[in-house]
Design a protein around this motif. Structure first.
Motif, PDB file in Angstrom:
ATOM      1  N   MET B 116       0.863  -1.179   0.000  1.00  0.00           N
ATOM      2  CA  MET B 116       0.000   0.000   0.000  1.00  0.00           C
ATOM      3  C   MET B 116       0.901   1.230   0.000  1.00  0.00           C
ATOM      4  SD  MET B 116      -1.357   0.209   3.914  1.00  0.00           S
ATOM      5  CE  MET B 116      -2.190   1.749   3.727  1.00  0.00           C
ATOM      6  N   PRO B 117       0.371   2.378  -0.441  1.00  0.00           N
ATOM      7  CA  PRO B 117       1.251   3.545  -0.479  1.00  0.00           C
ATOM      8  C   PRO B 117       1.505   4.110   0.907  1.00  0.00           C
ATOM      9  CG  PRO B 117      -0.945   4.140  -1.199  1.00  0.00           C
ATOM     10  CD  PRO B 117      -0.976   2.667  -0.949  1.00  0.00           C
ATOM     11  N   ALA B 118       2.763   4.419   1.156  1.00  0.00           N
ATOM     12  CA  ALA B 118       3.069   5.138   2.395  1.00  0.00           C
ATOM     13  C   ALA B 118       2.819   6.621   2.168  1.00  0.00           C
ATOM     14  CB  ALA B 118       4.516   4.894   2.791  1.00  0.00           C
ATOM     15  N   SER B 119       3.167   7.069   0.955  1.00  0.00           N
ATOM     16  CA  SER B 119       2.798   8.437   0.588  1.00  0.00           C
ATOM     17  C   SER B 119       2.466   8.454  -0.894  1.00  0.00           C
ATOM     18  CB  SER B 119       3.943   9.399   0.893  1.00  0.00           C
ATOM     19  OG  SER B 119       4.947   9.235  -0.062  1.00  0.00           O
ATOM     20  N   PHE B 120       1.570   9.292  -1.269  1.00  0.00           N
ATOM     21  CA  PHE B 120       1.109   9.386  -2.661  1.00  0.00           C
ATOM     22  C   PHE B 120       1.018  10.865  -2.972  1.00  0.00           C
ATOM     23  CE2 PHE B 120      -1.210   6.913  -5.990  1.00  0.00           C
ATOM     24  CZ  PHE B 120      -1.481   7.969  -6.828  1.00  0.00           C
ATOM     25  N   ASP B 121       2.036  11.372  -3.666  1.00  0.00           N
ATOM     26  CA  ASP B 121       2.041  12.810  -3.955  1.00  0.00           C
ATOM     27  C   ASP B 121       1.753  13.052  -5.425  1.00  0.00           C
ATOM     28  OD1 ASP B 121       2.727  13.411  -1.356  1.00  0.00           O
ATOM     29  OD2 ASP B 121       4.852  13.091  -1.778  1.00  0.00           O
ATOM     30  N   LEU B 122       0.892  14.033  -5.677  1.00  0.00           N
ATOM     31  CA  LEU B 122       0.524  14.358  -7.050  1.00  0.00           C
ATOM     32  C   LEU B 122       0.695  15.857  -7.226  1.00  0.00           C
ATOM     33  CD1 LEU B 122      -2.585  12.764  -8.678  1.00  0.00           C
ATOM     34  CD2 LEU B 122      -1.564  14.844  -9.521  1.00  0.00           C
ATOM     35  N   ASP B 123       1.490  16.236  -8.207  1.00  0.00           N
ATOM     36  CA  ASP B 123       1.734  17.661  -8.417  1.00  0.00           C
ATOM     37  C   ASP B 123       0.804  18.173  -9.513  1.00  0.00           C
ATOM     38  OD1 ASP B 123       2.594  20.170  -8.737  1.00  0.00           O
ATOM     39  OD2 ASP B 123       4.725  19.682  -8.934  1.00  0.00           O
ATOM     40  N   LEU B 124      -0.243  18.875  -9.101  1.00  0.00           N
ATOM     41  CA  LEU B 124      -1.213  19.362 -10.094  1.00  0.00           C
ATOM     42  C   LEU B 124      -0.620  20.434 -11.000  1.00  0.00           C
ATOM     43  CD1 LEU B 124      -4.478  19.619  -8.045  1.00  0.00           C
ATOM     44  CD2 LEU B 124      -3.928  17.993  -9.805  1.00  0.00           C
ATOM     45  N   GLY B 125       0.456  21.059 -10.518  1.00  0.00           N
ATOM     46  CA  GLY B 125       1.083  22.079 -11.347  1.00  0.00           C
ATOM     47  C   GLY B 125       1.727  21.487 -12.582  1.00  0.00           C
ATOM     48  N   MET B 126       2.019  20.172 -12.548  1.00  0.00           N
ATOM     49  CA  MET B 126       2.657  19.532 -13.691  1.00  0.00           C
ATOM     50  C   MET B 126       1.679  18.667 -14.479  1.00  0.00           C
ATOM     51  SD  MET B 126       6.142  18.773 -11.804  1.00  0.00           S
ATOM     52  CE  MET B 126       6.674  17.278 -12.603  1.00  0.00           C
ATOM     53  N   CYS B 127       0.633  18.231 -13.841  1.00  0.00           N
ATOM     54  CA  CYS B 127      -0.319  17.315 -14.463  1.00  0.00           C
ATOM     55  C   CYS B 127      -0.885  17.912 -15.748  1.00  0.00           C
ATOM     56  CB  CYS B 127      -1.442  17.041 -13.483  1.00  0.00           C
ATOM     57  SG  CYS B 127      -2.782  16.118 -14.187  1.00  0.00           S
ATOM     58  N   VAL B 128      -1.023  17.101 -16.784  1.00  0.00           N
ATOM     59  CA  VAL B 128      -1.598  17.594 -18.029  1.00  0.00           C
ATOM     60  C   VAL B 128      -3.024  17.079 -18.233  1.00  0.00           C
ATOM     61  CG1 VAL B 128       0.602  17.904 -19.158  1.00  0.00           C
ATOM     62  CG2 VAL B 128      -0.558  15.719 -19.335  1.00  0.00           C
ATOM     63  N   TYR B 129      -3.584  16.470 -17.220  1.00  0.00           N
ATOM     64  CA  TYR B 129      -4.975  15.988 -17.266  1.00  0.00           C
ATOM     65  C   TYR B 129      -5.222  15.043 -18.446  1.00  0.00           C
ATOM     66  CZ  TYR B 129      -5.690  19.057 -13.526  1.00  0.00           C
ATOM     67  OH  TYR B 129      -5.572  19.621 -12.311  1.00  0.00           O
ATOM     68  N   CYS B 130      -4.273  14.143 -18.681  1.00  0.00           N
ATOM     69  CA  CYS B 130      -4.457  13.216 -19.785  1.00  0.00           C
ATOM     70  C   CYS B 130      -5.338  12.048 -19.364  1.00  0.00           C
ATOM     71  CB  CYS B 130      -3.115  12.698 -20.257  1.00  0.00           C
ATOM     72  SG  CYS B 130      -2.231  11.826 -18.973  1.00  0.00           S
ATOM     73  N   GLY B 131      -5.388  11.761 -18.075  1.00  0.00           N
ATOM     74  CA  GLY B 131      -6.238  10.676 -17.609  1.00  0.00           C
ATOM     75  C   GLY B 131      -5.623   9.294 -17.763  1.00  0.00           C
ATOM     76  N   PHE B 132      -4.340   9.239 -18.145  1.00  0.00           N
ATOM     77  CA  PHE B 132      -3.703   7.920 -18.296  1.00  0.00           C
ATOM     78  C   PHE B 132      -3.658   7.177 -16.972  1.00  0.00           C
ATOM     79  CE2 PHE B 132      -0.950   8.870 -22.272  1.00  0.00           C
ATOM     80  CZ  PHE B 132      -2.112   8.983 -22.999  1.00  0.00           C
ATOM     81  N   CYS B 133      -3.408   7.916 -15.903  1.00  0.00           N
ATOM     82  CA  CYS B 133      -3.298   7.271 -14.599  1.00  0.00           C
ATOM     83  C   CYS B 133      -4.595   6.540 -14.260  1.00  0.00           C
ATOM     84  CB  CYS B 133      -2.950   8.291 -13.525  1.00  0.00           C
ATOM     85  SG  CYS B 133      -3.997   9.744 -13.551  1.00  0.00           S
ATOM     86  N   VAL B 134      -5.706   7.147 -14.644  1.00  0.00           N
ATOM     87  CA  VAL B 134      -6.989   6.517 -14.336  1.00  0.00           C
ATOM     88  C   VAL B 134      -7.167   5.251 -15.160  1.00  0.00           C
ATOM     89  CG1 VAL B 134      -9.476   6.872 -14.344  1.00  0.00           C
ATOM     90  CG2 VAL B 134      -7.960   8.769 -13.805  1.00  0.00           C
TER      91      VAL B 134
END
Ligand code: SF4
Ligand code: SF4
Lengths: 366, 177
Positions: B116-134
């Motif tokens: 399980m993740p100990a930490s899960f950081d997501l930088d919205l300033g870099m995200c391009v909203y491609c949705g690949f992660c989903v």
């Protein structure tokens, strides 16, 4: 002498105040009218909100708040607070002079425009016109012509090739259309036999100029729109795509160019009113009262007649402002060759024909 | 290949004078103007609310309805006990073209699940909203369906979301309101 001087000063102040306020208001009208035309609401976020315990004041500003009227105020504040930037290598003197020339000559042209009939106050006879120049048309056109210098100088002094080209475009456009404008108004001058604007308005008591000179009306309106450099003739500025002569201007100097534009719109509206919609003439209103077509007569006092005249003038000017805004938000911009084609090959010959026909008719009727 | 000739309509004299189109254009715009002017004035005084004088959404107060499929701010889905569904497989971190996901894995106390993740950081300033992660997630652990659009902040640091904020999207706006 002193009294006359004071009266003229008051007239000038009142008229100048009205013109400047109207021009300021036009910034708001421009946004709001375009918004309403395009099924939008428009600027409505610049609000003045007083603290709770001053609530009567809040009621007072409710309507302007809702209408977004304070946007013109916010605009002006923004203009004054911005940095005034003069580019490197630019001629600082001319760079500062150019907007001043534009706005001053545009404002001076208003001096010759009559906004009411002669007012008899006690034993004073007041001509509701700042300067009763007997060649008023020439004066107005001279002022309009001098306004070109502001534009050219702005292009020259900016040390920027794009601004320079914009200035050149503006100069050639304004010069081309000034000719049409002058010649189309010649028809009116011939019809009424006078160069004085007050005389022309007075002569329109029975029939307005738009009915005696319908062609000149359209020609003059088109040429005048081109003269004010508004859409569809806004090639000198082309705020959205091409770069205009005031690209190197910022702060209030840019604001002055912007103001010139709107002042010229008001000026052209005033001229259209004066030449074609009978200036301060109210239909059926004679100096002593209303003479309705059926023969009935309603007498009204002298003061009321004058007031009605001034109000009529104002509402006609407002109508033209509305029309110009509607045109601005309806038509797409011309291409430059189309602009020149329209100016030289269509409007110019048409205005010559108009003058010819008018002179023949006038000569024939003696 | 057959050649198709498109006949362009010749402009008539009246078309060339530009005048009929000018007037019909003015007619259309001023029709809109007067109708909207009238309706908006009525609406201002609280009358004729069923008529619409404009299609504007007064944005911060009134949200525009979004399509269900619109890709909006991310969230991490949860198991029944509130733990993140994420198994720290690093698929999303790997696929992310903007490299804005940063996961640190740890052992999961549940013997049936490996990590399980100990930490899960997501930088919205870099995200391009491609949705690949989903799309790449095998566990349906990350979704972009919060319908939160006002992603703005005064610094880059504020654009970074940690696991707590991702698990609980409604509590975390980049700009504190
Ligand atoms: S939406 Fe695309 S860019 Fe954003 S986190 Fe997911 S994979 Fe990365
Ligand atoms: S792909 Fe899904 S399960 Fe794998 S690390 Fe990313 S969010 Fe977690």
């Amino acid at each position: 002498m002193l009294v006359d001087f004071t009266i003229k000063l008051i007239l000038a102040g009142a008229f100048l105040g009205m013109v400047l306020n109207l021009a300021g208001l036009l910034t708001w009208v421009e946004r709001k009218q375009s918004a309403v035309m395009q099924d939008r609401i428009g600027a409505n976020r610049a609000k003045i909100i007083f603290p709770k315990w001053l609530f009567p004041l809040n009621w007072l500003v409710w309507l302007p708040n809702e209408l977004g009227l304070f946007h013109s105020l916010a605009d002006a504040a923004k203009m004054f607070l911005k940095e005034d930037f003069v580019p490197r290598g630019a001629d600082k003197f001319l760079h500062t002079l150019a907007p001043a020339i534009s706005v001053i000559f545009a404002l001076m042209a208003f001096a010759a425009i009559p906004f009411g009939d002669t007012l008899h106050l006690g034993n004073h006879v007041i001509n509701l016109q700042v300067a009763d120049v007997n060649a008023g048309i020439l004066f107005v056109f001279a002022m309009l012509g001098l306004g070109v210098y502001g534009v050219i100088l702005a292009g020259f002094a900016s040390n920027n090739n794009y601004a320079y080209l914009g200035g050149m475009r503006a100069a050639s456009q304004m010069l081309s259309y000034e000719i049409t404008m002058g010649i189309s108004i010649l028809g009116v001058v011939i019809t009424y036999g006078s160069l004085s604007l007050q005389e022309i308005v007075r002569a329109q008591g029975s029939v307005w100029g738009i009915f005696t000179q319908p062609l000149a009306f359209f020609l003059f309106m088109t040429a005048a729109l081109a003269e004010t450099k508004r859409v569809p003739f806004d090639l000198p500025e082309g705020e959205s795509e091409i770069i205009g002569y005031f690209v190197e201007y910022s702060g209030m100097k840019f604001g002055m160019f912007f103001l010139t534009d709107l002042v010229e719109t008001v000026l052209v509206a005033c001229l259209m009113t004066t030449f074609f919609l009978g200036g301060w003439q109210v239909p059926f209103l004679q100096p002593d009262g209303f003479h309705w077509p059926g023969g009935s007569f309603v007498a009204i006092s002298h003061g009321l007649v004058i007031t009605l005249g001034v109000l009529a003038f104002l509402s006609k000017v407002l109508f033209f402002n509305w029309l110009f805004m509607a045109i601005r938000w309806t038509l797409p911009r011309f291409r430059y060759d189309q602009l020149m084609h329209l100016g030289w090959k269509i409007l110019f010959p048409a205005s010559l024909v108009n003058v010819l026909v008018t002179s023949i008719v006038v000569a024939w009727r003696g | 290949m057959a050649i198709k000739i498109i006949k362009r309509k010749e402009l008539s004299f009246w078309d060339q004078t530009y005048l009929p189109m000018l007037f019909s254009g003015l007619w259309i715009t001023s029709r809109h103007f007067f109708r909207n002017f009238f309706v908006q004035t009525l609406n201002l005084f609280g009358l004729a609310k069923h008529l619409k004088g404009s299609y504007t959404f007064q944005y911060p107060e009134v949200q525009r309805p979004l399509s269900k499929r619109a890709r909006t701010r991310h969230r991490l889905t949860q198991r029944e006990d509130g733990a993140p569904r994420c198994v720290a497989c690093m698929m999303c971190e790997t696929v992310c073209p903007a490299r804005c996901i940063n996961i640190v894995a740890k052992e999961n106390p549940d013997p049936n699940i490996e990590k399980m993740p100990a930490s899960f950081d997501l930088d919205l300033g870099m995200c391009v909203y491609c949705g690949f992660c989903v799309e790449v997630c095998p566990e349906d652990a990350i979704r972009m369906d919060t319908q939160i659009l006002d992603i703005a902040a005064y610094s880059r640091k504020e654009m970074k979301l940690d696991m707590k904020e991702l698990l609980n999207p409604t509590t975390a706006y980049p700009v504190k309101k």
